[in-house]
Design an enzyme around this catalytic site. Structure first.
Site, mmCIF file in Angstrom:
data_model
loop_
_atom_site.group_PDB
_atom_site.id
_atom_site.type_symbol
_atom_site.label_atom_id
_atom_site.label_comp_id
_atom_site.label_asym_id
_atom_site.label_seq_id
_atom_site.Cartn_x
_atom_site.Cartn_y
_atom_site.Cartn_z
ATOM 1 N N LYS A 32 0.525 3.435 -2.941
ATOM 2 C CA LYS A 32 -0.669 4.279 -3.115
ATOM 3 C C LYS A 32 -0.303 5.760 -3.047
ATOM 4 C CE LYS A 32 -3.730 0.726 -1.126
ATOM 5 N NZ LYS A 32 -4.468 0.324 0.088
ATOM 6 N N TYR B 271 -5.084 3.761 7.969
ATOM 7 C CA TYR B 271 -6.462 3.253 8.039
ATOM 8 C C TYR B 271 -7.077 3.533 9.411
ATOM 9 C CZ TYR B 271 -3.951 1.024 4.324
ATOM 10 O OH TYR B 271 -3.129 0.819 3.258
ATOM 11 N N VAL C 290 1.069 -3.649 3.812
ATOM 12 C CA VAL C 290 0.849 -4.928 4.476
ATOM 13 C C VAL C 290 2.078 -5.853 4.346
ATOM 14 C CG1 VAL C 290 -0.256 -6.255 2.621
ATOM 15 C CG2 VAL C 290 -1.128 -6.415 4.962
ATOM 16 N N SER D 133 0.797 -1.239 0.000
ATOM 17 C CA SER D 133 0.000 0.000 0.000
ATOM 18 C C SER D 133 0.824 1.282 0.000
ATOM 19 C CB SER D 133 -0.924 0.034 1.205
ATOM 20 O OG SER D 133 -1.994 -0.852 1.023
ATOM 21 N N TYR E 25 -3.445 -2.436 -10.384
ATOM 22 C CA TYR E 25 -3.343 -2.210 -8.933
ATOM 23 C C TYR E 25 -2.499 -3.299 -8.257
ATOM 24 C CZ TYR E 25 -4.935 -2.171 -4.045
ATOM 25 O OH TYR E 25 -4.983 -2.183 -2.676
#
Ligand code: DON
Length: 320
Positions: free
Chosen positions: A84, A256, A274, A81, A208
């Site tokens: 991102k 998050y 992760v 992630s 992705y």
């Protein structure tokens, strides 16, 4: 003219003096390894579940361009992630503020792969860092391009940011996630059902999964994060205003439902993955990358967070 004690280092009265960064990182590496509780790597991507959790690395690039590090700084890990942040930078360059019609800027207070708000909020993901939001930013980067070209652009952006061409996608990790990516397929099709995907879901997801499978060492990741520091030197890839806004999103949404806890404990913007990596930015001062594959309850690196709780405090680095 009176003299106001100009020799004091930039720490508050009563704080310990700021230590030498090299010594600090070596001590930190020892402290982190002394506690044997390494935790468990992500289990839902089989290629990541196999990784030895007993690993730790930290790399820091300071505003003067110097790279420091301790631990497994030459080991490549799956940045997941953390990419991102890079795809958001590219998507903002592409769509400008129109991107915010497709994705919000609010913390979700939910797990990274949660679907509940997506229905409540008619297919507009809360922010660009939860999976649904990152699928939308990837979809924006993909527009008008073949997946291969979009991926080449993302990889090139990261290589330019790091000033290092030896950064690659691990196709086995991408394939492993694709084979077990039921949640993300559900999210992508849900987005499509609300008209919030411009490309076929499988194409956007393929792009992705592959950019999430980029691999870097902490040294490469800390180098790649320099453009977010907003300090002179290093590649200028974004305007000052966009740099500030990206950092604001990292602080409020980068971990998050653990974002509040991270802001409280660490006090600087950060983006987790992760794979156990975290990129953290001290505006104007430093780009920090940590890695340890064992995760905490929120799916963020356990020892990485611990290290980031200790290290910036010792340097008196905080945005507050
Ligand atoms: O989509 C996924 O589930 C992964 N490719 C990325 C998730 C992730 O890294 C969450 N971060 N802690």
């Amino acid at each position: 003219m009176p003299h106001h004690g100009a020799k004091r280092p930039p720490s508050q009265a009563g704080d310990a003096p700021i230590p030498d960064l090299h010594t600090l990182l070596d001590d930190l590496d020892r402290t982190i390894r002394a506690d044997g509780d390494w935790g468990t790597p992500a289990s839902y991507i089989p290629e990541l579940a196999r990784i030895d959790p007993a690993q730790f690395a930290i790399s820091v690039v300071t505003a003067d361009g110097q790279l420091h590090g301790a631990g497994d700084v030459s080991t490549r890990f799956s940045v997941q992630s953390i990419t991102k942040v890079f795809t958001l930078a590219i998507a903002l360059g592409r769509a400008g503020d129109q991107l915010w019609q497709r994705v919000g800027r609010e913390p979700s207070g939910r797990a990274f792969n949660s679907i509940v708000q997506l229905e409540q909020e008619q297919g507009r993901p809360r922010n660009p860092f939860i999976n649904a939001g990152a699928i939308v930013t990837t979809d924006e980067v993909l527009c008008g391009r073949a997946p291969r070209d979009a991926l080449a652009e993302i990889v090139q952006f990261v290589r330019t940011a790091a000033e290092d061409d030896n950064i690659h996608i691990n196709n086995a990790v991408a394939a492993s996630e694709t084979a077990h990516g039921h949640r993300n397929f559900a999210l992508a099709h849900f987005l499509a059902s609300y008209g919030n995907l411009k490309n076929p879901p499988e194409m956007t997801l393929g792009t992705y999964f592959h950019h999430c499978a980029l691999e870097m060492t902490t040294a490469q990741l800390a180098m790649a994060g320099r453009f977010l520091m907003g300090a002179p030197g290093g590649p200028r890839l974004l305007s000052t205003q966009r740099i500030r806004r990206l950092n604001a999103l990292m602080l409020t949404c980068g971990h998050y439902d653990g974002s509040g806890d991270f802001a409280y404990r660490v006090g600087i913007p950060g983006k987790s993955g992760v794979g156990g990596g975290i990129l953290a930015i001290v505006p104007g001062k430093a780009s920090i990358a940590v890695w340890s594959p064992g995760l905490n309850l929120y799916g963020n690196s356990n020892k990485g967070t611990q290290a980031l709780e200790i290290m910036p405090k010792k340097m008196n680095w905080s945005i507050f």
